[in-house]
Write a protein that holds these residues in place. Sequence first.
Motif, mmCIF file in Angstrom:
data_model
loop_
_atom_site.group_PDB
_atom_site.id
_atom_site.type_symbol
_atom_site.label_atom_id
_atom_site.label_comp_id
_atom_site.label_asym_id
_atom_site.label_seq_id
_atom_site.Cartn_x
_atom_site.Cartn_y
_atom_site.Cartn_z
ATOM 1 N N LEU A 64 0.811 -1.301 0.027
ATOM 2 C CA LEU A 64 0.045 0.100 0.100
ATOM 3 C C LEU A 64 0.939 1.410 0.029
ATOM 4 O O LEU A 64 0.441 2.361 -0.670
ATOM 5 C CB LEU A 64 -0.947 0.080 1.268
ATOM 6 C CG LEU A 64 -2.075 -1.198 1.203
ATOM 7 C CD1 LEU A 64 -2.832 -0.902 2.388
ATOM 8 C CD2 LEU A 64 -2.890 -0.987 -0.015
ATOM 9 N N ASP A 65 1.954 1.100 0.639
ATOM 10 C CA ASP A 65 2.958 2.348 0.848
ATOM 11 C C ASP A 65 3.431 2.689 -0.750
ATOM 12 O O ASP A 65 3.581 3.991 -1.190
ATOM 13 C CB ASP A 65 4.172 1.910 1.521
ATOM 14 C CG ASP A 65 3.828 2.127 2.876
ATOM 15 O OD1 ASP A 65 2.654 2.753 3.327
ATOM 16 O OD2 ASP A 65 4.663 1.746 3.971
ATOM 17 N N GLU A 66 3.821 1.381 -1.393
ATOM 18 C CA GLU A 66 4.212 1.775 -2.950
ATOM 19 C C GLU A 66 2.979 2.183 -3.755
ATOM 20 O O GLU A 66 3.187 3.238 -4.509
ATOM 21 C CB GLU A 66 4.701 0.496 -3.465
ATOM 22 C CG GLU A 66 6.156 0.073 -3.024
ATOM 23 C CD GLU A 66 7.210 1.228 -3.026
ATOM 24 O OE1 GLU A 66 6.928 1.629 -4.148
ATOM 25 O OE2 GLU A 66 7.905 1.381 -2.154
ATOM 26 N N LEU A 67 1.631 1.717 -3.527
ATOM 27 C CA LEU A 67 0.669 2.208 -4.300
ATOM 28 C C LEU A 67 0.462 3.648 -3.822
ATOM 29 O O LEU A 67 0.000 4.102 -5.051
ATOM 30 C CB LEU A 67 -0.602 1.273 -3.540
ATOM 31 C CG LEU A 67 -2.098 1.746 -4.155
ATOM 32 C CD1 LEU A 67 -2.097 1.357 -5.694
ATOM 33 C CD2 LEU A 67 -3.214 1.063 -3.581
ATOM 34 N N GLY A 89 -2.620 -8.526 -5.832
ATOM 35 C CA GLY A 89 -4.006 -8.421 -6.410
ATOM 36 C C GLY A 89 -4.916 -8.792 -5.059
ATOM 37 O O GLY A 89 -5.878 -7.874 -5.128
ATOM 38 N N THR A 90 -4.527 -9.417 -4.154
ATOM 39 C CA THR A 90 -5.326 -9.614 -2.986
ATOM 40 C C THR A 90 -5.202 -8.434 -2.124
ATOM 41 O O THR A 90 -6.294 -8.070 -1.602
ATOM 42 C CB THR A 90 -4.987 -10.927 -2.131
ATOM 43 O OG1 THR A 90 -4.916 -12.170 -3.019
ATOM 44 C CG2 THR A 90 -5.864 -11.331 -1.044
ATOM 45 N N VAL A 91 -4.155 -7.908 -1.823
ATOM 46 C CA VAL A 91 -3.968 -6.624 -1.343
ATOM 47 C C VAL A 91 -4.993 -5.265 -1.759
ATOM 48 O O VAL A 91 -5.521 -4.799 -1.256
ATOM 49 C CB VAL A 91 -2.500 -6.182 -1.143
ATOM 50 C CG1 VAL A 91 -2.625 -4.791 -0.267
ATOM 51 C CG2 VAL A 91 -1.758 -7.403 -0.328
ATOM 52 N N MET A 92 -4.878 -5.690 -3.214
ATOM 53 C CA MET A 92 -5.551 -4.340 -3.792
ATOM 54 C C MET A 92 -7.038 -4.713 -3.267
ATOM 55 O O MET A 92 -7.604 -3.764 -3.273
ATOM 56 C CB MET A 92 -5.509 -4.503 -5.315
ATOM 57 C CG MET A 92 -4.018 -4.001 -5.717
ATOM 58 S SD MET A 92 -3.538 -2.529 -4.982
ATOM 59 C CE MET A 92 -2.408 -3.005 -3.972
ATOM 60 N N ASN A 93 -7.432 -5.956 -3.671
ATOM 61 C CA ASN A 93 -8.870 -6.244 -3.332
ATOM 62 C C ASN A 93 -9.377 -5.951 -1.871
ATOM 63 O O ASN A 93 -10.578 -5.405 -1.880
ATOM 64 C CB ASN A 93 -9.077 -7.820 -3.560
ATOM 65 C CG ASN A 93 -10.571 -8.017 -3.900
ATOM 66 O OD1 ASN A 93 -11.400 -7.244 -4.298
ATOM 67 N ND2 ASN A 93 -10.932 -9.284 -3.447
ATOM 68 N N ARG A 94 -8.373 -5.988 -0.996
ATOM 69 C CA ARG A 94 -8.659 -5.535 0.417
ATOM 70 C C ARG A 94 -8.417 -4.315 0.884
ATOM 71 O O ARG A 94 -8.316 -4.038 2.272
ATOM 72 C CB ARG A 94 -7.936 -6.654 1.440
ATOM 73 C CG ARG A 94 -8.761 -8.054 1.350
ATOM 74 C CD ARG A 94 -8.097 -9.027 1.904
ATOM 75 N NE ARG A 94 -8.461 -10.464 1.604
ATOM 76 C CZ ARG A 94 -7.790 -11.483 1.977
ATOM 77 N NH1 ARG A 94 -6.534 -11.305 2.671
ATOM 78 N NH2 ARG A 94 -8.140 -12.444 1.759
ATOM 79 N N PRO A 96 -9.817 2.429 -0.699
ATOM 80 C CA PRO A 96 -9.878 2.793 -2.076
ATOM 81 C C PRO A 96 -10.097 4.275 -2.544
ATOM 82 O O PRO A 96 -10.560 4.719 -1.542
ATOM 83 C CB PRO A 96 -11.060 1.964 -2.762
ATOM 84 C CG PRO A 96 -11.767 1.635 -1.562
ATOM 85 C CD PRO A 96 -11.022 1.668 -0.259
ATOM 86 N N ILE A 97 -9.735 4.706 -3.877
ATOM 87 C CA ILE A 97 -9.924 5.933 -4.229
ATOM 88 C C ILE A 97 -8.688 6.865 -3.475
ATOM 89 O O ILE A 97 -7.550 7.149 -4.425
ATOM 90 C CB ILE A 97 -11.094 6.730 -4.007
ATOM 91 C CG1 ILE A 97 -12.519 5.980 -4.532
ATOM 92 C CG2 ILE A 97 -11.168 8.048 -4.584
ATOM 93 C CD1 ILE A 97 -13.545 6.587 -4.198
ATOM 94 N N VAL A 98 -8.551 6.653 -2.368
ATOM 95 C CA VAL A 98 -7.591 7.546 -1.713
ATOM 96 C C VAL A 98 -6.199 6.961 -1.645
ATOM 97 O O VAL A 98 -5.144 7.530 -2.252
ATOM 98 C CB VAL A 98 -7.692 7.582 -0.106
ATOM 99 C CG1 VAL A 98 -6.591 8.374 0.460
ATOM 100 C CG2 VAL A 98 -9.071 8.485 0.080
ATOM 101 N N LEU A 99 -6.054 5.562 -1.739
ATOM 102 C CA LEU A 99 -5.159 4.775 -2.111
ATOM 103 C C LEU A 99 -5.667 4.532 -3.367
ATOM 104 O O LEU A 99 -6.480 3.423 -3.414
ATOM 105 C CB LEU A 99 -4.552 3.690 -0.855
ATOM 106 C CG LEU A 99 -3.919 4.247 0.127
ATOM 107 C CD1 LEU A 99 -3.558 3.224 1.182
ATOM 108 C CD2 LEU A 99 -2.608 5.032 -0.319
ATOM 109 N N PRO A 100 -4.833 4.429 -4.491
ATOM 110 C CA PRO A 100 -5.445 4.495 -5.766
ATOM 111 C C PRO A 100 -5.510 3.143 -6.434
ATOM 112 O O PRO A 100 -4.544 2.719 -7.273
ATOM 113 C CB PRO A 100 -4.731 5.243 -6.618
ATOM 114 C CG PRO A 100 -3.318 5.691 -5.886
ATOM 115 C CD PRO A 100 -3.504 5.172 -4.540
#
Lengths: 153, 187
Positions: free
Chosen positions: B111-114, B142-147, B151-155
């Motif tokens: 999430l930090d990289e995201l 992919g799982t991290v993105m899904n959870r 969202p939106i704020v972390l894109p």
Amino acid sequence: MKPVLPPFESFYARHSGEVFAFLVRRLGRDRAEDAFQETFLRALRAYADLRRAENLRGWVFTIATHVAIDELRRARPRVELADGPAPEDVPAPIAALDDLTGELPPTERAAVVLRYGYDLGYGEIASALGSSPEAARAAASSGVRRLRRKELE
Amino acid sequence: MTAVPASVDDAFRGAAAAAGLLDVAYDVVESPLGELLVAATDRGVCRVSYDPDPEREAEVLARVFGARVLRAPRRLDHVRRELADYFDGGRYEFHLTLDLAGVGPFPRAVLDELARVPYGEVTTYGTLAARAGNPRAARAVGTVMNRNPVPIVLPCHRVVGAGGNLVGYGGGLERKTALLRLEGVSL
């Protein structure tokens, strides 16, 4: 073990209407607004450390009763107390009981209304009044005796 | 049971937040993508949720952050404003602190990289995995993105498959497409 408490929002959504109606009956509409906020702020302060998750209704009524008694003890003419529109949502027996007990001393009135109107146990009433269960029972029965005498007059 | 008058209810919610008595304040806000539930602790924004069921969300938040969860709209004013600016096309990055309590070390690194993927650009699951220190973990990313709790704020909508296909999105592919179009990404 710490109990699993519902989110405060659920607890508030469930009991706020009834508590507000109770405070309007006891204090009149204007004073009920402040007392309502004070009641739920006190509840919120204590919520994180609650050791029991059962009977949150009884718990919040004990807080509301404390707040109402504090408010009543501040010197203001008692004539004001009965003012304010009666909310439609107060169950008829409670409204009747509330009217009936209007002339009792605050502690006896609280004990009678909470016992016979809201069906709380003496333990809960005791914590609301800051007394023992025995004293709560005594206040309720003294209130009832006073009402009976009044009825006979 | 008649509801508490709106002014009395608002006053209590405002006072509760102002007194610092809440573990989590939340509100449901309107957006072009439908209603969003946004939530924050004193440390930062902790949740953005599509298609919110506030009661269920409140229970989840209570388990992670503490039981004093209350809808307190004013406490979320700054989040509401930044989201509105973003959806109007007038904001390219969020200046919101986040509270990611309950997120484990690997998801946290991802999430930090995201957070570094800029507005209007896309990256791939594999690239993000490599930047988070594990090039073979594309699937786990992919799982991290899904959870993603925010969202939106972390894109996470800016993360796509290696072949350029959109793959998936926690809020549904339609929303992912809408967000990328808003940011001017040609699809």
